[in-house]
Structure formats: C-alpha cells, structure tokens
Motif scaffolding. Structure first.
Motif, PDB file in Angstrom:
ATOM      1  N   ASN A   2       0.443  -1.180  -0.123  1.00  0.00           N
ATOM      2  CA  ASN A   2      -0.084   0.303   0.351  1.00  0.00           C
ATOM      3  C   ASN A   2       0.969   0.929  -0.104  1.00  0.00           C
ATOM      4  O   ASN A   2       1.539   1.820   0.312  1.00  0.00           O
ATOM      5  CB  ASN A   2      -0.968  -0.009   1.493  1.00  0.00           C
ATOM      6  CG  ASN A   2      -1.495   1.036   1.327  1.00  0.00           C
ATOM      7  OD1 ASN A   2      -1.561   2.026   0.156  1.00  0.00           O
ATOM      8  ND2 ASN A   2      -1.904   1.967   2.563  1.00  0.00           N
ATOM      9  N   ILE A   3       1.331   2.193  -1.058  1.00  0.00           N
ATOM     10  CA  ILE A   3       1.545   3.325  -1.292  1.00  0.00           C
ATOM     11  C   ILE A   3       1.498   4.468  -1.477  1.00  0.00           C
ATOM     12  O   ILE A   3       0.586   3.959  -2.920  1.00  0.00           O
ATOM     13  CB  ILE A   3       2.479   2.813  -2.699  1.00  0.00           C
ATOM     14  CG1 ILE A   3       3.631   1.299  -2.477  1.00  0.00           C
ATOM     15  CG2 ILE A   3       3.849   3.653  -2.629  1.00  0.00           C
ATOM     16  CD1 ILE A   3       4.664   1.189  -1.717  1.00  0.00           C
ATOM     17  N   LYS A   4       1.378   5.437  -0.792  1.00  0.00           N
ATOM     18  CA  LYS A   4       1.130   6.277  -1.144  1.00  0.00           C
ATOM     19  C   LYS A   4       2.336   7.694  -1.862  1.00  0.00           C
ATOM     20  O   LYS A   4       3.276   7.504  -1.040  1.00  0.00           O
ATOM     21  CB  LYS A   4       0.520   7.166  -0.379  1.00  0.00           C
ATOM     22  CG  LYS A   4      -0.975   6.734   0.097  1.00  0.00           C
ATOM     23  CD  LYS A   4      -1.597   7.441   1.110  1.00  0.00           C
ATOM     24  CE  LYS A   4      -2.761   7.146   1.577  1.00  0.00           C
ATOM     25  NZ  LYS A   4      -3.696   7.535   3.388  1.00  0.00           N
ATOM     26  N   ILE A   5       1.818   8.223  -2.705  1.00  0.00           N
ATOM     27  CA  ILE A   5       3.027   9.095  -3.062  1.00  0.00           C
ATOM     28  C   ILE A   5       2.316  10.587  -3.271  1.00  0.00           C
ATOM     29  O   ILE A   5       1.234  11.569  -3.742  1.00  0.00           O
ATOM     30  CB  ILE A   5       3.258   8.722  -4.864  1.00  0.00           C
ATOM     31  CG1 ILE A   5       3.556   7.016  -4.890  1.00  0.00           C
ATOM     32  CG2 ILE A   5       4.325   9.346  -5.612  1.00  0.00           C
ATOM     33  CD1 ILE A   5       3.523   5.939  -6.276  1.00  0.00           C
ATOM     34  N   SER A   6       3.924  11.540  -2.417  1.00  0.00           N
ATOM     35  CA  SER A   6       3.242  12.927  -2.164  1.00  0.00           C
ATOM     36  C   SER A   6       4.066  13.378  -3.937  1.00  0.00           C
ATOM     37  O   SER A   6       3.926  12.643  -4.859  1.00  0.00           O
ATOM     38  CB  SER A   6       4.564  13.373  -2.032  1.00  0.00           C
ATOM     39  OG  SER A   6       6.040  13.888  -2.176  1.00  0.00           O
ATOM     40  N   ASN A   7       3.377  14.882  -3.814  1.00  0.00           N
ATOM     41  CA  ASN A   7       3.574  15.925  -5.113  1.00  0.00           C
ATOM     42  C   ASN A   7       5.606  15.890  -4.854  1.00  0.00           C
ATOM     43  O   ASN A   7       6.106  14.958  -3.440  1.00  0.00           O
ATOM     44  CB  ASN A   7       3.045  16.579  -5.063  1.00  0.00           C
ATOM     45  CG  ASN A   7       1.486  16.888  -5.219  1.00  0.00           C
ATOM     46  OD1 ASN A   7       1.499  16.336  -6.094  1.00  0.00           O
ATOM     47  ND2 ASN A   7       0.610  17.655  -4.476  1.00  0.00           N
ATOM     48  N   ILE A   8       5.890  16.572  -6.125  1.00  0.00           N
ATOM     49  CA  ILE A   8       7.042  16.572  -6.316  1.00  0.00           C
ATOM     50  C   ILE A   8       7.555  17.876  -6.219  1.00  0.00           C
ATOM     51  O   ILE A   8       6.817  19.165  -5.971  1.00  0.00           O
ATOM     52  CB  ILE A   8       7.766  16.468  -7.903  1.00  0.00           C
ATOM     53  CG1 ILE A   8       7.798  14.252  -7.751  1.00  0.00           C
ATOM     54  CG2 ILE A   8       9.370  16.944  -7.856  1.00  0.00           C
ATOM     55  CD1 ILE A   8       8.285  14.295  -9.073  1.00  0.00           C
ATOM     56  N   ALA A   9       8.286  17.408  -5.077  1.00  0.00           N
ATOM     57  CA  ALA A   9       9.090  20.486  -4.028  1.00  0.00           C
ATOM     58  C   ALA A   9      10.219  20.197  -5.041  1.00  0.00           C
ATOM     59  O   ALA A   9      11.286  18.856  -4.855  1.00  0.00           O
ATOM     60  CB  ALA A   9       8.353  19.896  -3.109  1.00  0.00           C
ATOM     61  N   LYS A  10      10.979  20.743  -4.881  1.00  0.00           N
ATOM     62  CA  LYS A  10      12.135  21.396  -4.873  1.00  0.00           C
ATOM     63  C   LYS A  10      12.779  21.019  -3.601  1.00  0.00           C
ATOM     64  O   LYS A  10      12.306  21.931  -2.241  1.00  0.00           O
ATOM     65  CB  LYS A  10      12.349  22.875  -5.542  1.00  0.00           C
ATOM     66  CG  LYS A  10      12.063  23.013  -6.438  1.00  0.00           C
ATOM     67  CD  LYS A  10      11.300  24.706  -7.269  1.00  0.00           C
ATOM     68  CE  LYS A  10      11.068  24.473  -8.821  1.00  0.00           C
ATOM     69  NZ  LYS A  10      11.106  25.987  -8.513  1.00  0.00           N
ATOM     70  N   GLU A  25       5.179   3.709   2.782  1.00  0.00           N
ATOM     71  CA  GLU A  25       4.741   2.681   2.576  1.00  0.00           C
ATOM     72  C   GLU A  25       4.545   2.074   4.002  1.00  0.00           C
ATOM     73  O   GLU A  25       5.170   2.184   4.623  1.00  0.00           O
ATOM     74  CB  GLU A  25       5.849   1.660   2.316  1.00  0.00           C
ATOM     75  CG  GLU A  25       5.342   0.016   1.880  1.00  0.00           C
ATOM     76  CD  GLU A  25       7.290  -0.400   2.498  1.00  0.00           C
ATOM     77  OE1 GLU A  25       8.355   0.759   2.477  1.00  0.00           O
ATOM     78  OE2 GLU A  25       7.593  -1.699   2.247  1.00  0.00           O
ATOM     79  N   ASN A  26       2.958   2.140   4.553  1.00  0.00           N
ATOM     80  CA  ASN A  26       2.473   1.882   5.238  1.00  0.00           C
ATOM     81  C   ASN A  26       2.318   3.218   6.232  1.00  0.00           C
ATOM     82  O   ASN A  26       2.155   4.252   5.894  1.00  0.00           O
ATOM     83  CB  ASN A  26       2.639   0.862   6.585  1.00  0.00           C
ATOM     84  CG  ASN A  26       2.024  -0.955   4.921  1.00  0.00           C
ATOM     85  OD1 ASN A  26       1.140  -0.485   4.194  1.00  0.00           O
ATOM     86  ND2 ASN A  26       3.208  -1.566   4.895  1.00  0.00           N
ATOM     87  N   ASP A  27       3.365   2.624   7.013  1.00  0.00           N
ATOM     88  CA  ASP A  27       3.544   4.102   8.511  1.00  0.00           C
ATOM     89  C   ASP A  27       5.054   4.212   7.461  1.00  0.00           C
ATOM     90  O   ASP A  27       5.591   5.631   8.616  1.00  0.00           O
ATOM     91  CB  ASP A  27       3.927   3.140   9.878  1.00  0.00           C
ATOM     92  CG  ASP A  27       4.977   1.560   9.879  1.00  0.00           C
ATOM     93  OD1 ASP A  27       5.349   1.591   9.415  1.00  0.00           O
ATOM     94  OD2 ASP A  27       5.461   2.388  11.131  1.00  0.00           O
ATOM     95  N   LYS A  28       5.731   4.305   6.829  1.00  0.00           N
ATOM     96  CA  LYS A  28       7.030   4.158   6.670  1.00  0.00           C
ATOM     97  C   LYS A  28       7.169   5.225   5.235  1.00  0.00           C
ATOM     98  O   LYS A  28       7.110   5.572   4.133  1.00  0.00           O
ATOM     99  CB  LYS A  28       7.716   2.938   5.620  1.00  0.00           C
ATOM    100  CG  LYS A  28       8.718   2.166   6.978  1.00  0.00           C
ATOM    101  CD  LYS A  28       9.575   1.024   6.644  1.00  0.00           C
ATOM    102  CE  LYS A  28      10.016   0.199   7.960  1.00  0.00           C
ATOM    103  NZ  LYS A  28      10.309  -0.976   7.187  1.00  0.00           N
ATOM    104  N   GLU A  29       8.068   6.814   6.037  1.00  0.00           N
ATOM    105  CA  GLU A  29       8.026   7.670   4.697  1.00  0.00           C
ATOM    106  C   GLU A  29       9.083   7.649   4.201  1.00  0.00           C
ATOM    107  O   GLU A  29      10.088   8.335   5.163  1.00  0.00           O
ATOM    108  CB  GLU A  29       7.016   8.882   5.625  1.00  0.00           C
ATOM    109  CG  GLU A  29       5.676   8.720   6.226  1.00  0.00           C
ATOM    110  CD  GLU A  29       6.057  10.410   6.967  1.00  0.00           C
ATOM    111  OE1 GLU A  29       6.172  10.730   7.852  1.00  0.00           O
ATOM    112  OE2 GLU A  29       4.543  10.418   7.130  1.00  0.00           O
ATOM    113  N   HIS A  30       9.088   7.046   3.045  1.00  0.00           N
ATOM    114  CA  HIS A  30      10.193   7.022   2.458  1.00  0.00           C
ATOM    115  C   HIS A  30      10.656   8.417   1.774  1.00  0.00           C
ATOM    116  O   HIS A  30       9.691   8.833   1.048  1.00  0.00           O
ATOM    117  CB  HIS A  30      10.416   5.957   1.080  1.00  0.00           C
ATOM    118  CG  HIS A  30      10.414   4.209   2.014  1.00  0.00           C
ATOM    119  ND1 HIS A  30      11.275   3.976   3.210  1.00  0.00           N
ATOM    120  CD2 HIS A  30       8.990   3.162   1.727  1.00  0.00           C
ATOM    121  CE1 HIS A  30      10.619   2.632   3.452  1.00  0.00           C
ATOM    122  NE2 HIS A  30       9.706   2.466   2.939  1.00  0.00           N
TER     123      HIS A  30
END
Ligand code: ZN
Length: 187
Positions: A2-10, A25-30
């Motif tokens: 279960n992966i959530k993907i953020s926007n891209i920032a500078k 990825e679940n509770d891991k924010e890579h």
C-alpha cells in the motif's frame, strides 16, 4: 504493497538544487531525492536511514559521509538517492540505542543485534523496485560498497558500481572491519 505518493517539491541544499518526493509505505515515509534528467543510466544511491550518523554526525558509522558523498556526486551529474526509513539495519532507533550500549560493552555490531534477538540485517529493498519502476528507470550506476544491494537489484541492469566513500576513524574501525569481513562489503 500500500503505497501513497506525494507531489514533487524543490529542495535547494548546500550541494545544489534537488527535487524530492515521498513514498509512504504503511507507516514508513521514504524519500526520493533526485536531479533530472533521469536518463537510462541513472546514478543511484540506496541509503538506509541512520539518525545518529546522518543528522548527528556520529563517528560510529560511515552513513553521513556516504550520504553527503552521494549528494555531491548527484549534484554534479544527475541521479537519485532513495532514502529508506529503516533505521539501524531495520531494528529501529530504540533497539539501535540498546545495541550501541552492548557495543560499549565490547560486542561487535552483528553480535549486539543477535544479543537483542535480531538477525544480522533486517533491511529489505522491495520498495526500491517499486520506485525505480515508477520513474521508469531500468539501467543504473549504483553508488555502494554493499554486494547485497547489487543483488537486490537483479531485475535492473547495474552498469557500474561506484565506490562509496568511507573515511576511517578510531570509532568506526571495528564497524568497517565487520562490514568487510562478515558482510562482504567492498572496502
Ligand atoms: Zn550509521
């Protein structure tokens, strides 16, 4: 997964301007830190979080030196650092502090993990495959001394291995020796 993907920032840094994106990825924010263009021979560093080294400059390991070396290399060319939230070879910060206390009493890095009931290395690199596929990266130049990282990328073409800088000091000599002798690192 279960992966959530953020926007891209500078992300401007002292080494140059990068872009960042987070993969949750679940509770891991890579985190992915990159400099475009992401060609098909991307310079890649897969870095596992080390709060004591990366943020505090601990001399017990070589993590901060390796991270900053990778940032410098990527700033000059292009490429990506995949920053994985798996502290202390996957045992977490709390357990890592207990492992450090055992090391204070003479256990080496591997023995300390075993004393706490953990395997030598609990890290996994599944998310890396997901991220590389997401960016459609197939051919990579991997910045690493760790043979198991090359092995974990067998679905990709590793064109070259670029050695990762690991300065020695009186506190990390034993740590580096264990990496070389027991874990087969190219040091
Ligand atoms: Zn470290």
């Amino acid at each position: 997964m279960n992966i959530k993907i953020s926007n891209i920032a500078k992300l401007p840094t002292k080494y140059g301007d990068f872009k960042i994106q987070s993969f949750k990825e679940n509770d891991k924010e890579h985190l992915v830190i990159f400099k475009e263009p992401l060609l098909n021979d991307v310079l890649l560093r897969i870095h596992s979080e080390c709060l004591t080294g990366d943020a505090l400059g601990s001399l017990k390991c070589d993590c901060q030196a390796q991270l900053h070396h990778a940032l410098k290399l990527i700033s000059k060319k292009n490429g990506m650092i995949i920053y994985l939230r798996q502290e202390g070879r996957g045992i977490g910060l709390f357990n890592k502090v207990n492992a450090y206390e055992l090391q204070d009493r003479g256990f080496n890095t591997i023995e300390a993990n075993h004393q706490l009931g953990f395997e030598t290395d609990l890290r996994n690199y599944e998310i890396v495959e997901y991220i590389l596929n997401y960016y459609k990266i197939k051919k990579i130049n991997l910045i690493t001394n760790n043979p198991s990282k090359i092995k974990s990328l067998e679905k990709f073409e590793v064109l070259h291995r670029i050695p990762s800088i690991t300065p020695k000091n009186q506190y990390n000599l034993n740590y580096l020796e264990i990496k070389k002798e027991s874990l087969g690192h190219f040091l």
